[in-house]
Scaffold this motif. Sequence first.
Motif, PDB file in Angstrom:
ATOM      1  N   MET A   1       0.836  -1.200   0.000  1.00  0.00           N
ATOM      2  CA  MET A   1       0.000   0.000   0.000  1.00  0.00           C
ATOM      3  C   MET A   1       0.876   1.259   0.000  1.00  0.00           C
ATOM      4  O   MET A   1       1.952   1.276   0.586  1.00  0.00           O
ATOM      5  CB  MET A   1      -0.922   0.021   1.236  1.00  0.00           C
ATOM      6  N   ILE A   2       0.388   2.295  -0.634  1.00  0.00           N
ATOM      7  CA  ILE A   2       1.078   3.577  -0.645  1.00  0.00           C
ATOM      8  C   ILE A   2       0.969   4.222   0.731  1.00  0.00           C
ATOM      9  O   ILE A   2      -0.107   4.261   1.334  1.00  0.00           O
ATOM     10  CB  ILE A   2       0.454   4.531  -1.681  1.00  0.00           C
ATOM     11  N   LYS A   3       2.076   4.754   1.217  1.00  0.00           N
ATOM     12  CA  LYS A   3       2.063   5.575   2.428  1.00  0.00           C
ATOM     13  C   LYS A   3       2.405   7.001   2.041  1.00  0.00           C
ATOM     14  O   LYS A   3       3.420   7.239   1.386  1.00  0.00           O
ATOM     15  CB  LYS A   3       3.085   5.072   3.455  1.00  0.00           C
ATOM     16  N   LEU A   4       1.557   7.947   2.423  1.00  0.00           N
ATOM     17  CA  LEU A   4       1.829   9.360   2.178  1.00  0.00           C
ATOM     18  C   LEU A   4       2.149  10.043   3.493  1.00  0.00           C
ATOM     19  O   LEU A   4       1.324  10.065   4.403  1.00  0.00           O
ATOM     20  CB  LEU A   4       0.619  10.039   1.526  1.00  0.00           C
ATOM     21  N   HIS A   5       3.352  10.594   3.580  1.00  0.00           N
ATOM     22  CA  HIS A   5       3.743  11.402   4.737  1.00  0.00           C
ATOM     23  C   HIS A   5       3.358  12.846   4.415  1.00  0.00           C
ATOM     24  O   HIS A   5       4.001  13.512   3.614  1.00  0.00           O
ATOM     25  CB  HIS A   5       5.240  11.250   5.000  1.00  0.00           C
ATOM     26  N   HIS A   6       2.295  13.293   5.047  1.00  0.00           N
ATOM     27  CA  HIS A   6       1.615  14.528   4.650  1.00  0.00           C
ATOM     28  C   HIS A   6       1.780  15.623   5.701  1.00  0.00           C
ATOM     29  O   HIS A   6       1.411  15.453   6.859  1.00  0.00           O
ATOM     30  CB  HIS A   6       0.125  14.232   4.452  1.00  0.00           C
ATOM     31  N   LEU A   7       2.334  16.750   5.248  1.00  0.00           N
ATOM     32  CA  LEU A   7       2.474  17.938   6.096  1.00  0.00           C
ATOM     33  C   LEU A   7       1.374  18.923   5.737  1.00  0.00           C
ATOM     34  O   LEU A   7       1.155  19.216   4.554  1.00  0.00           O
ATOM     35  CB  LEU A   7       3.848  18.574   5.863  1.00  0.00           C
ATOM     36  N   ASN A   8       0.700  19.447   6.752  1.00  0.00           N
ATOM     37  CA  ASN A   8      -0.366  20.407   6.477  1.00  0.00           C
ATOM     38  C   ASN A   8       0.193  21.664   5.807  1.00  0.00           C
ATOM     39  O   ASN A   8       1.338  22.037   6.007  1.00  0.00           O
ATOM     40  CB  ASN A   8      -1.099  20.783   7.769  1.00  0.00           C
ATOM     41  N   ALA A   9      -0.645  22.319   5.004  1.00  0.00           N
ATOM     42  CA  ALA A   9      -0.286  23.566   4.312  1.00  0.00           C
ATOM     43  C   ALA A   9       1.033  23.424   3.556  1.00  0.00           C
ATOM     44  O   ALA A   9       1.954  24.220   3.709  1.00  0.00           O
ATOM     45  CB  ALA A   9      -0.208  24.721   5.311  1.00  0.00           C
ATOM     46  N   SER A  10       1.110  22.410   2.732  1.00  0.00           N
ATOM     47  CA  SER A  10       2.343  22.167   1.978  1.00  0.00           C
ATOM     48  C   SER A  10       2.020  21.626   0.589  1.00  0.00           C
ATOM     49  O   SER A  10       0.868  21.328   0.257  1.00  0.00           O
ATOM     50  CB  SER A  10       3.243  21.169   2.720  1.00  0.00           C
ATOM     51  N   ARG A  11       3.069  21.434  -0.204  1.00  0.00           N
ATOM     52  CA  ARG A  11       2.921  20.847  -1.528  1.00  0.00           C
ATOM     53  C   ARG A  11       2.311  19.455  -1.474  1.00  0.00           C
ATOM     54  O   ARG A  11       1.835  18.941  -2.495  1.00  0.00           O
ATOM     55  CB  ARG A  11       4.297  20.771  -2.204  1.00  0.00           C
ATOM     56  N   SER A  12       2.317  18.856  -0.330  1.00  0.00           N
ATOM     57  CA  SER A  12       1.783  17.508  -0.177  1.00  0.00           C
ATOM     58  C   SER A  12       0.299  17.420  -0.524  1.00  0.00           C
ATOM     59  O   SER A  12      -0.197  16.335  -0.824  1.00  0.00           O
ATOM     60  CB  SER A  12       2.019  17.011   1.258  1.00  0.00           C
ATOM     61  N   ILE A  13      -0.410  18.561  -0.511  1.00  0.00           N
ATOM     62  CA  ILE A  13      -1.822  18.530  -0.865  1.00  0.00           C
ATOM     63  C   ILE A  13      -2.000  18.044  -2.302  1.00  0.00           C
ATOM     64  O   ILE A  13      -3.021  17.442  -2.648  1.00  0.00           O
ATOM     65  CB  ILE A  13      -2.470  19.930  -0.666  1.00  0.00           C
ATOM     66  N   ARG A  14      -1.000  18.275  -3.144  1.00  0.00           N
ATOM     67  CA  ARG A  14      -1.053  17.761  -4.516  1.00  0.00           C
ATOM     68  C   ARG A  14      -1.223  16.244  -4.528  1.00  0.00           C
ATOM     69  O   ARG A  14      -2.001  15.690  -5.306  1.00  0.00           O
ATOM     70  CB  ARG A  14       0.243  18.099  -5.248  1.00  0.00           C
ATOM     71  N   ILE A  15      -0.448  15.588  -3.681  1.00  0.00           N
ATOM     72  CA  ILE A  15      -0.440  14.126  -3.685  1.00  0.00           C
ATOM     73  C   ILE A  15      -1.697  13.582  -3.017  1.00  0.00           C
ATOM     74  O   ILE A  15      -2.267  12.576  -3.464  1.00  0.00           O
ATOM     75  CB  ILE A  15       0.826  13.579  -2.994  1.00  0.00           C
ATOM     76  N   LEU A  16      -2.133  14.230  -1.958  1.00  0.00           N
ATOM     77  CA  LEU A  16      -3.379  13.832  -1.310  1.00  0.00           C
ATOM     78  C   LEU A  16      -4.536  13.921  -2.299  1.00  0.00           C
ATOM     79  O   LEU A  16      -5.368  13.006  -2.405  1.00  0.00           O
ATOM     80  CB  LEU A  16      -3.632  14.728  -0.091  1.00  0.00           C
ATOM     81  N   TRP A  17      -4.606  15.022  -3.043  1.00  0.00           N
ATOM     82  CA  TRP A  17      -5.656  15.202  -4.046  1.00  0.00           C
ATOM     83  C   TRP A  17      -5.537  14.142  -5.144  1.00  0.00           C
ATOM     84  O   TRP A  17      -6.543  13.532  -5.551  1.00  0.00           O
ATOM     85  CB  TRP A  17      -5.547  16.615  -4.619  1.00  0.00           C
ATOM     86  N   LEU A  18      -4.329  13.903  -5.626  1.00  0.00           N
ATOM     87  CA  LEU A  18      -4.121  12.912  -6.673  1.00  0.00           C
ATOM     88  C   LEU A  18      -4.561  11.528  -6.215  1.00  0.00           C
ATOM     89  O   LEU A  18      -5.227  10.790  -6.964  1.00  0.00           O
ATOM     90  CB  LEU A  18      -2.650  12.884  -7.092  1.00  0.00           C
TER      91      LEU A  18
END
Length: 207
Positions: A1-18
């Motif tokens: 499974m994919i694990k996303l290490h997500h920081l709030n208010a960051s470029r990571s929102i791109r990956i969460l959305w994708l």
Amino acid sequence: MIKLHHLNASRSIRILWLLEEIGQPYELIIYRRDATTHLAPQSLKTIHPLGKSPVIELDGKVIAESGAIVELLIKKFAPQLAPDELSAEYSDYLQWLHFAESSAMLPFLLKVFNQYESKCGTSLKFLDSYAEIEFVKVFAYLNDHLDGKTFLVGERLTGADFMLGFVVQSALQMLKCDSKYPHIKSYIENLESLSSYQKAMRIEASE
């Protein structure tokens, strides 16, 4: 499974959305910015030496850089989000995919940093003028490109939109310049209407 290490208010929102658009199962590991410094927590450095987000874990590898992650996830799980590599649209797709972190991001960040410095009493000369010239050049070019368009490439959602949406939305919101770039504003409003985008925003807001 994919694990996303997500920081709030960051470029990571791109990956969460994708990931929400793809519908691929994933595990979300959430990190919060320091309330005083607004920097990422030190705990992210245990995942990747740069201590930045997004970072994903996939097939036993730790992968950083949002552009690389977008390309990899689309190629592996959602090829419909990119033009065929032999098509005429593919070169346009690659240019806009990388436009987000190359041409668009630098003048936006410079203008934001310059605003902070000015508020602290710093006298800016070269950087202030340079940032303004570059920002207007880049965003006017993008605004013209988006005239009459819903998406960046081929009138359908692609990886380029996941990359650029974060930059232009942040720029128009933080710099309060949406009236100057009406086609970018319409483009952002269209992205915001997508169910996958709205789901990602709800997840981000609930962290």
